[in-house]
Enzyme design. Sequence first.
Site, short mmCIF file in Angstrom:
data_model
loop_
_atom_site.label_atom_id
_atom_site.label_comp_id
_atom_site.label_asym_id
_atom_site.label_seq_id
_atom_site.Cartn_x
_atom_site.Cartn_y
_atom_site.Cartn_z
N SER A 34 10.52 1.98 2.43
CA SER A 34 9.21 1.48 2.90
C SER A 34 8.34 1.39 2.02
CB SER A 34 8.97 1.65 4.32
OG SER A 34 8.62 3.09 4.32
N LYS A 97 3.42 6.14 5.11
CA LYS A 97 2.77 5.01 4.92
C LYS A 97 1.53 5.37 4.36
CE LYS A 97 6.18 2.97 7.43
NZ LYS A 97 7.38 2.95 6.86
#
Length: 191
Positions: A34, A97
């Site tokens: 990710s 993230k």
Amino acid sequence: MLRRFFREWILQAALPLWLLVTFLVIPAAVQGRSMEPSLEPEDRLIILKAERWLNAWGLDPAWPRYGDIVVFKAPSDSEYAFETGPFGLRYRPYLIKRLVGRPGDRIELREGTLYRNGQPVPEPYATPDASSFDVEPLTLGPGQYYLLGDNRRVGESVDSRYFGPVRRQDLAGTVVLRFWPPGGFGRPPGP
């Protein structure tokens, strides 16, 4: 004998270690794709937790900053919040993230471009062929943050596009250093 064990092992060894990993720093490993291209699977990182505690105590209101790579847990009411581990035990894993929205910001994704408060945000770290995964305009409330993976291809990052804003209390710390592999040593790319 028990008193000596407590004094020498618990107070002199375990307590300082507990204080270190609770309030200062902790190592972590990247799992999944990710955060590509900024972070690769199995990269080893140092997470700074001190800023999170300073923020909680009102001493660093600017944390986290735009572009910080943050470790956090998905909202507990989200279908993405829990995983099943060994022996069938459910747990809430930490995610990594990039912070793109802070309280009061209006966030929107249109045709692969991030807009914050109506302005396009340059993201040189994001995948150049980001999908056209659109997100309707959303204004973040007090204590809410918006986090996205750098790999924006469909199915590569489960982030705020799926589970929505993340609460301040679910933020754990900021990635400050990649120490493994040796060729990638240093601070991960950012704005």
